[in-house]
Design an enzyme around this catalytic site. Structure first.
Site, PDB file in Angstrom:
ATOM      1  N   LYS A   1      -0.001   4.081  16.807  1.00 17.18           N
ATOM      2  CA  LYS A   1       0.880   5.229  17.036  1.00 17.18           C
ATOM      3  C   LYS A   1       0.860   5.622  18.509  1.00 17.18           C
ATOM      4  CE  LYS A   1      -2.738   8.636  15.990  1.00 17.18           C
ATOM      5  NZ  LYS A   1      -3.213   9.678  15.073  1.00 17.18           N
TER       6      LYS A   1
ATOM      7  N   ASP B   1      -5.724  17.147  10.520  1.00 15.69           N
ATOM      8  CA  ASP B   1      -5.381  18.419  11.153  1.00 15.69           C
ATOM      9  C   ASP B   1      -3.994  18.862  10.689  1.00 15.69           C
ATOM     10  OD1 ASP B   1      -5.099  20.634  12.736  1.00 15.69           O
ATOM     11  OD2 ASP B   1      -5.558  19.642  14.620  1.00 15.69           O
ATOM     12  N   THR B   2      -2.952  18.436  11.365  1.00 16.32           N
ATOM     13  CA  THR B   2      -1.598  18.837  10.952  1.00 16.32           C
ATOM     14  C   THR B   2      -1.073  17.991   9.792  1.00 16.32           C
ATOM     15  OG1 THR B   2      -0.524  17.329  12.504  1.00 16.32           O
ATOM     16  CG2 THR B   2      -1.093  19.534  13.313  1.00 16.32           C
TER      17      THR B   2
END
Length: 313
Positions: free
Chosen positions: A195, A225-226
């Site tokens: 990524k 996290d998100t």
């Protein structure tokens, strides 16, 4: 009480009581009493409500944001030191600020090193933590560090699923070492996601290295996290022909709209530990407790026994 083997007591910061209570129950002793006095401006002060002189003290505190958790831990360590505790072990299931483990651009701090210095200055004689974001953070400490691996918890769970055509996946290049360790133990294939980000927490592009067609995939990461990376990785793998995609993440930060991303993704299940309390329940999220692991290792430390048998990888 033996002079060679001081009695142990377990205490907790306010946001980690839920986990410390389980640890203390499994360990076989009651959770120690500590109170927090608060001033009108938000300042707080911990106070041990029982003697800890000459004892081994375990202080359970995950240092996830806000910074109050870290400050509570530092104050409790300092209070234990000034109360003449013999050994002070900071039990930090989730070690916050660990993503700041190096200077990745000019004029930024190395937060993980700063936290290590603060723990040392406060008076911690030992640190116990789980799945650091980077293994080398152990080198930031001058005191012994017991770095536990959640694989001890997750690997038996993965095996219990009896998945055919199992493939272990890493959601990024940095987690490839962890993925290969899992795959070696499970004798499975490995794939890796590549990524690129323009800014933190926002993925620009993601590509898959390896074949997942007809495979049951388990993504492995140290934290979520998100949720953007895992959700995008799961969707990509289903597009590439995967039969199912699960994810195991040690630390469930789940900030922002992470719960919505998980619910709307192709993930069939997200397995996490209780190192951080969940903000809300989700049908897709399964919590596997790390309390038995910490209780057992704390008991081994107290009795000066080797803990190497607790490392499955």
């Amino acid at each position: 009480m033996s002079h060679q083997e001081p009695e142990a007591k377990i205490f907790a910061c306010s946001q980690s009581v839920y986990l410390a209570e389980q640890i203390a129950q499994i360990y076989g002793i009651p959770l120690g009493k500590v109170t927090f006095s608060k001033y009108s401006d938000g300042e707080f002060q911990p106070s041990y409500e029982e003697s800890i002189r000459g004892l081994r003290v375990f202080i359970v505190c995950s240092t996830f944001p806000t910074a109050d958790n870290l400050m509570e831990l530092l104050l409790m360590i300092d209070a234990a030191k000034r109360a003449s505790a013999r050994h002070i072990t900071a039990v930090i299931p989730y070690f916050g600020w660990a993503r700041q483990d190096r200077k990745d651009k000019p004029r930024v701090p190395i937060g993980a090193k700063l936290v290590a210095n603060l723990l040392d200055a406060a008076g911690a004689t030992r640190v116990m933590t789980m799945d650091l974001h980077a293994d080398q953070i152990q080198g930031f400490f001058e005191k012994p560090v017991d770095h536990l691996f959640a694989s001890t918890i997750f690997l038996p769970y993965i095996k219990s699923l009896n998945l055919e055509n199992l493939t272990i996946a890493s959601p990024d290049m940095g987690g490839s070492k962890r993925a290969y360790a899992y795959s070696k133990f499970l004798e499975s294939d490995v794939v890796i996601c590549y990524k690129q980000r323009k800014v933190a927490n926002i993925i620009d592009t993601m590509e898959l290295i390896g074949d997942v067609k007809g495979r049951n995939v388990v993504l492995v990461d140290d934290m979520i996290d998100t949720g953007g990376t895992l959700a995008k990785a799961a969707d990509l793998m289903i597009e590439k022909g995967a039969l199912s995609v699960r994810a195991i993440c040690t630390h469930a930060l789940l900030s922002g709209d992470a719960y919505e991303k998980i619910e709307n993704s192709q993930l069939s299940e997200l397995i996490v530990t209780d190192s951080i309390p969940l903000k809300k329940a989700s049908n897709k999220i399964r919590v596997v407790s790390c309390a038995p692991l910490f209780a057992e290792v704390m008991h081994m430390v107290q009795h000066n026994n080797s803990i190497s048998g607790k490392f499955l990888m």
